[in-house]
Design a protein around this motif. Structure first.
Motif, PDB file in Angstrom:
ATOM      1  N   VAL A  17      -8.512  -2.609 -12.529  1.00  0.00           N
ATOM      2  CA  VAL A  17      -8.406  -3.806 -13.376  1.00  0.00           C
ATOM      3  C   VAL A  17      -7.010  -4.418 -13.219  1.00  0.00           C
ATOM      4  O   VAL A  17      -6.859  -5.638 -13.109  1.00  0.00           O
ATOM      5  CB  VAL A  17      -8.742  -3.485 -14.842  1.00  0.00           C
ATOM      6  N   LEU A  18      -5.983  -3.566 -13.188  1.00  0.00           N
ATOM      7  CA  LEU A  18      -4.615  -4.073 -13.004  1.00  0.00           C
ATOM      8  C   LEU A  18      -4.442  -4.713 -11.626  1.00  0.00           C
ATOM      9  O   LEU A  18      -3.746  -5.721 -11.491  1.00  0.00           O
ATOM     10  CB  LEU A  18      -3.601  -2.942 -13.200  1.00  0.00           C
ATOM     11  N   THR A  19      -5.079  -4.148 -10.619  1.00  0.00           N
ATOM     12  CA  THR A  19      -5.023  -4.736  -9.279  1.00  0.00           C
ATOM     13  C   THR A  19      -5.661  -6.118  -9.277  1.00  0.00           C
ATOM     14  O   THR A  19      -5.099  -7.079  -8.728  1.00  0.00           O
ATOM     15  CB  THR A  19      -5.728  -3.818  -8.259  1.00  0.00           C
ATOM     16  N   VAL A  20      -6.821  -6.239  -9.899  1.00  0.00           N
ATOM     17  CA  VAL A  20      -7.506  -7.540  -9.981  1.00  0.00           C
ATOM     18  C   VAL A  20      -6.676  -8.519 -10.805  1.00  0.00           C
ATOM     19  O   VAL A  20      -6.575  -9.704 -10.448  1.00  0.00           O
ATOM     20  CB  VAL A  20      -8.934  -7.367 -10.552  1.00  0.00           C
ATOM     21  N   PHE A  71     -12.464   0.857  -3.435  1.00  0.00           N
ATOM     22  CA  PHE A  71     -12.113  -0.510  -3.815  1.00  0.00           C
ATOM     23  C   PHE A  71     -10.604  -0.654  -3.979  1.00  0.00           C
ATOM     24  O   PHE A  71      -9.993  -1.593  -3.479  1.00  0.00           O
ATOM     25  CB  PHE A  71     -12.823  -0.910  -5.119  1.00  0.00           C
ATOM     26  N   GLY A  72      -9.990   0.284  -4.679  1.00  0.00           N
ATOM     27  CA  GLY A  72      -8.552   0.233  -4.907  1.00  0.00           C
ATOM     28  C   GLY A  72      -7.762   0.337  -3.621  1.00  0.00           C
ATOM     29  O   GLY A  72      -6.735  -0.333  -3.454  1.00  0.00           O
ATOM     30  N   LYS A  73      -8.222   1.193  -2.691  1.00  0.00           N
ATOM     31  CA  LYS A  73      -7.534   1.355  -1.411  1.00  0.00           C
ATOM     32  C   LYS A  73      -7.505   0.049  -0.626  1.00  0.00           C
ATOM     33  O   LYS A  73      -6.572  -0.201   0.125  1.00  0.00           O
ATOM     34  CB  LYS A  73      -8.214   2.438  -0.568  1.00  0.00           C
ATOM     35  N   ILE A  74      -8.538  -0.762  -0.792  1.00  0.00           N
ATOM     36  CA  ILE A  74      -8.614  -2.041  -0.072  1.00  0.00           C
ATOM     37  C   ILE A  74      -7.977  -3.163  -0.886  1.00  0.00           C
ATOM     38  O   ILE A  74      -7.185  -3.951  -0.367  1.00  0.00           O
ATOM     39  CB  ILE A  74     -10.083  -2.369   0.265  1.00  0.00           C
ATOM     40  N   ALA A  75      -8.305  -3.236  -2.181  1.00  0.00           N
ATOM     41  CA  ALA A  75      -7.849  -4.355  -3.007  1.00  0.00           C
ATOM     42  C   ALA A  75      -6.352  -4.313  -3.306  1.00  0.00           C
ATOM     43  O   ALA A  75      -5.702  -5.365  -3.365  1.00  0.00           O
ATOM     44  CB  ALA A  75      -8.636  -4.390  -4.317  1.00  0.00           C
ATOM     45  N   ASP A  76      -5.787  -3.117  -3.473  1.00  0.00           N
ATOM     46  CA  ASP A  76      -4.370  -3.024  -3.828  1.00  0.00           C
ATOM     47  C   ASP A  76      -3.461  -3.649  -2.768  1.00  0.00           C
ATOM     48  O   ASP A  76      -2.628  -4.494  -3.102  1.00  0.00           O
ATOM     49  CB  ASP A  76      -3.974  -1.575  -4.107  1.00  0.00           C
ATOM     50  N   PRO A  77      -3.604  -3.277  -1.489  1.00  0.00           N
ATOM     51  CA  PRO A  77      -2.725  -3.927  -0.504  1.00  0.00           C
ATOM     52  C   PRO A  77      -2.983  -5.429  -0.370  1.00  0.00           C
ATOM     53  O   PRO A  77      -2.062  -6.194  -0.121  1.00  0.00           O
ATOM     54  CB  PRO A  77      -3.012  -3.201   0.813  1.00  0.00           C
ATOM     55  N   ILE A  78      -4.232  -5.853  -0.578  1.00  0.00           N
ATOM     56  CA  ILE A  78      -4.533  -7.287  -0.509  1.00  0.00           C
ATOM     57  C   ILE A  78      -3.815  -8.012  -1.650  1.00  0.00           C
ATOM     58  O   ILE A  78      -3.209  -9.066  -1.444  1.00  0.00           O
ATOM     59  CB  ILE A  78      -6.059  -7.533  -0.549  1.00  0.00           C
ATOM     60  N   ALA A  79      -3.873  -7.444  -2.853  1.00  0.00           N
ATOM     61  CA  ALA A  79      -3.201  -8.067  -4.002  1.00  0.00           C
ATOM     62  C   ALA A  79      -1.692  -8.106  -3.782  1.00  0.00           C
ATOM     63  O   ALA A  79      -1.035  -9.106  -4.097  1.00  0.00           O
ATOM     64  CB  ALA A  79      -3.545  -7.303  -5.283  1.00  0.00           C
ATOM     65  N   LEU A 115      -4.072  -3.397  11.033  1.00  0.00           N
ATOM     66  CA  LEU A 115      -4.022  -2.042  11.581  1.00  0.00           C
ATOM     67  C   LEU A 115      -4.599  -1.040  10.590  1.00  0.00           C
ATOM     68  O   LEU A 115      -5.357  -0.140  10.962  1.00  0.00           O
ATOM     69  CB  LEU A 115      -2.569  -1.679  11.925  1.00  0.00           C
ATOM     70  N   ARG A 116      -4.273  -1.211   9.322  1.00  0.00           N
ATOM     71  CA  ARG A 116      -4.788  -0.320   8.280  1.00  0.00           C
ATOM     72  C   ARG A 116      -6.320  -0.347   8.233  1.00  0.00           C
ATOM     73  O   ARG A 116      -6.967   0.689   8.143  1.00  0.00           O
ATOM     74  CB  ARG A 116      -4.226  -0.782   6.932  1.00  0.00           C
ATOM     75  N   PHE A 117      -6.881  -1.542   8.300  1.00  0.00           N
ATOM     76  CA  PHE A 117      -8.341  -1.664   8.274  1.00  0.00           C
ATOM     77  C   PHE A 117      -8.976  -1.064   9.521  1.00  0.00           C
ATOM     78  O   PHE A 117     -10.041  -0.464   9.457  1.00  0.00           O
ATOM     79  CB  PHE A 117      -8.769  -3.122   8.087  1.00  0.00           C
ATOM     80  N   MET A 118      -8.305  -1.219  10.655  1.00  0.00           N
ATOM     81  CA  MET A 118      -8.829  -0.636  11.892  1.00  0.00           C
ATOM     82  C   MET A 118      -8.831   0.896  11.829  1.00  0.00           C
ATOM     83  O   MET A 118      -9.692   1.540  12.426  1.00  0.00           O
ATOM     84  CB  MET A 118      -7.999  -1.112  13.088  1.00  0.00           C
ATOM     85  N   LEU A 119      -7.884   1.474  11.106  1.00  0.00           N
ATOM     86  CA  LEU A 119      -7.770   2.924  11.032  1.00  0.00           C
ATOM     87  C   LEU A 119      -8.596   3.547   9.908  1.00  0.00           C
ATOM     88  O   LEU A 119      -8.678   4.768   9.822  1.00  0.00           O
ATOM     89  CB  LEU A 119      -6.303   3.317  10.843  1.00  0.00           C
ATOM     90  N   LEU A 120      -9.203   2.739   9.055  1.00  0.00           N
ATOM     91  CA  LEU A 120      -9.921   3.274   7.896  1.00  0.00           C
ATOM     92  C   LEU A 120     -10.967   4.312   8.280  1.00  0.00           C
ATOM     93  O   LEU A 120     -11.180   5.273   7.559  1.00  0.00           O
ATOM     94  CB  LEU A 120     -10.581   2.149   7.099  1.00  0.00           C
ATOM     95  N   ARG A 121     -11.621   4.136   9.418  1.00  0.00           N
ATOM     96  CA  ARG A 121     -12.668   5.088   9.795  1.00  0.00           C
ATOM     97  C   ARG A 121     -12.078   6.435  10.213  1.00  0.00           C
ATOM     98  O   ARG A 121     -12.762   7.440  10.189  1.00  0.00           O
ATOM     99  CB  ARG A 121     -13.554   4.524  10.897  1.00  0.00           C
ATOM    100  N   VAL A 124      -6.580   7.305   6.174  1.00  0.00           N
ATOM    101  CA  VAL A 124      -5.666   6.368   5.539  1.00  0.00           C
ATOM    102  C   VAL A 124      -4.251   6.910   5.715  1.00  0.00           C
ATOM    103  O   VAL A 124      -3.988   8.075   5.420  1.00  0.00           O
ATOM    104  CB  VAL A 124      -5.987   6.205   4.037  1.00  0.00           C
ATOM    105  N   ILE A 125      -3.367   6.083   6.215  1.00  0.00           N
ATOM    106  CA  ILE A 125      -1.972   6.494   6.319  1.00  0.00           C
ATOM    107  C   ILE A 125      -1.337   6.204   4.968  1.00  0.00           C
ATOM    108  O   ILE A 125      -1.309   5.061   4.523  1.00  0.00           O
ATOM    109  CB  ILE A 125      -1.238   5.731   7.438  1.00  0.00           C
ATOM    110  N   PRO A 126      -0.853   7.244   4.308  1.00  0.00           N
ATOM    111  CA  PRO A 126      -0.263   7.010   2.985  1.00  0.00           C
ATOM    112  C   PRO A 126       1.023   6.199   3.083  1.00  0.00           C
ATOM    113  O   PRO A 126       1.694   6.198   4.111  1.00  0.00           O
ATOM    114  CB  PRO A 126       0.016   8.425   2.462  1.00  0.00           C
ATOM    115  N   ALA A 127       1.310   5.513   2.003  1.00  0.00           N
ATOM    116  CA  ALA A 127       2.549   4.730   1.959  1.00  0.00           C
ATOM    117  C   ALA A 127       3.735   5.675   2.102  1.00  0.00           C
ATOM    118  O   ALA A 127       3.765   6.743   1.508  1.00  0.00           O
ATOM    119  CB  ALA A 127       2.634   3.964   0.643  1.00  0.00           C
ATOM    120  N   SER A 128       4.685   5.259   2.896  1.00  0.00           N
ATOM    121  CA  SER A 128       5.882   6.072   3.097  1.00  0.00           C
ATOM    122  C   SER A 128       6.935   5.675   2.067  1.00  0.00           C
ATOM    123  O   SER A 128       6.821   4.649   1.400  1.00  0.00           O
ATOM    124  CB  SER A 128       6.431   5.854   4.505  1.00  0.00           C
ATOM    125  N   TYR A 129       7.968   6.483   1.991  1.00  0.00           N
ATOM    126  CA  TYR A 129       9.093   6.153   1.116  1.00  0.00           C
ATOM    127  C   TYR A 129       9.689   4.804   1.541  1.00  0.00           C
ATOM    128  O   TYR A 129      10.016   3.966   0.712  1.00  0.00           O
ATOM    129  CB  TYR A 129      10.145   7.263   1.162  1.00  0.00           C
TER     130      TYR A 129
END
Length: 190
Positions: A17-20, A71-79, A115-121, A124-129
């Motif tokens: 909800v916060l992402t949206v 949903f969050g994995k996709i929507a968060d970076p888009i937002a 690149l992130r979407f291409m690697l989803l299959r 997921v590469i986690p966010a780095s520091y």
């Protein structure tokens, strides 16, 4: 709970909800930024700040309470990209930020998102520091541009740091993606 069982998390949770909400605040931010008068500039700053806070809060809630969803994995970076991108483009249209900075940052962000979407299959590469530092620097730089009394040299220094870290973390992400793909191919026996 057995190892094979996984808790099903509804996509309708507070983190998503916060992402949206962050995504929904983007047009309000842009409208406030383009309206004349210092009051509207302050309103734009407040909307941007609230949206930026939701970026930290949604991730924290998702991790702490196990609310991570596809949903969050996709929507968060888009937002995130929508908010930062709208701010950079708007500031460039207003003539307050050089276009080449906006183009470099958005080019990196778009490239890494693709690149992130291409690697989803594969994974997921986690966010780095460094990625988290990049986001904080980008937000701080934009806030400094939104504040009317900040000296231009301060804005440029912080935006320059954001640009350097943005490009550096982009290179790091590409290297990690190449390694991940090789590992995935080896695991499949290709």
């Amino acid at each position: 709970m057995k190892r094979d069982e996984r808790r099903v998390v509804s996509p309708w949770n507070i983190a998503n909800v916060l992402t949206v909400l962050r995504l929904a605040l983007v047009p309000f931010f842009v409208v406030c930024l383009f309206l004349p008068g210092s009051g509207w500039r302050v309103a734009a700053l407040v909307v941007f700040a609230v949206a930026s806070i939701t970026d930290h809060l949604d991730g924290e809630l998702a991790r702490r309470y196990g609310l991570i969803t596809d949903f969050g994995k996709i929507a968060d970076p888009i937002a995130d990209k929508a908010l930062i991108g709208a701010a950079l483009v708007s500031l460039s249209i207003l003539g307050e930020l050089q276009w080449w900075i906006t183009i470099l940052i958005l080019g990196r962000e778009l490239g890494i998102t693709v690149l992130r979407f291409m690697l989803l299959r594969h994974a997921v590469i986690p966010a780095s520091y460094g990625g988290k530092v990049k986001t904080v620097l980008q937000i701080a730089a934009i806030v400094l541009y939104l504040l009317p009394w900040v000296p231009e040299i301060v804005q440029l220094v912080v935006m320059g740091a954001a640009l350097v870290v943005t490009l550096g973390t982009g290179v790091d992400y590409v290297i990690r993606a190449i390694r991940l793909r090789k590992v995935a191919e080896q695991a499949r026996g290709e």
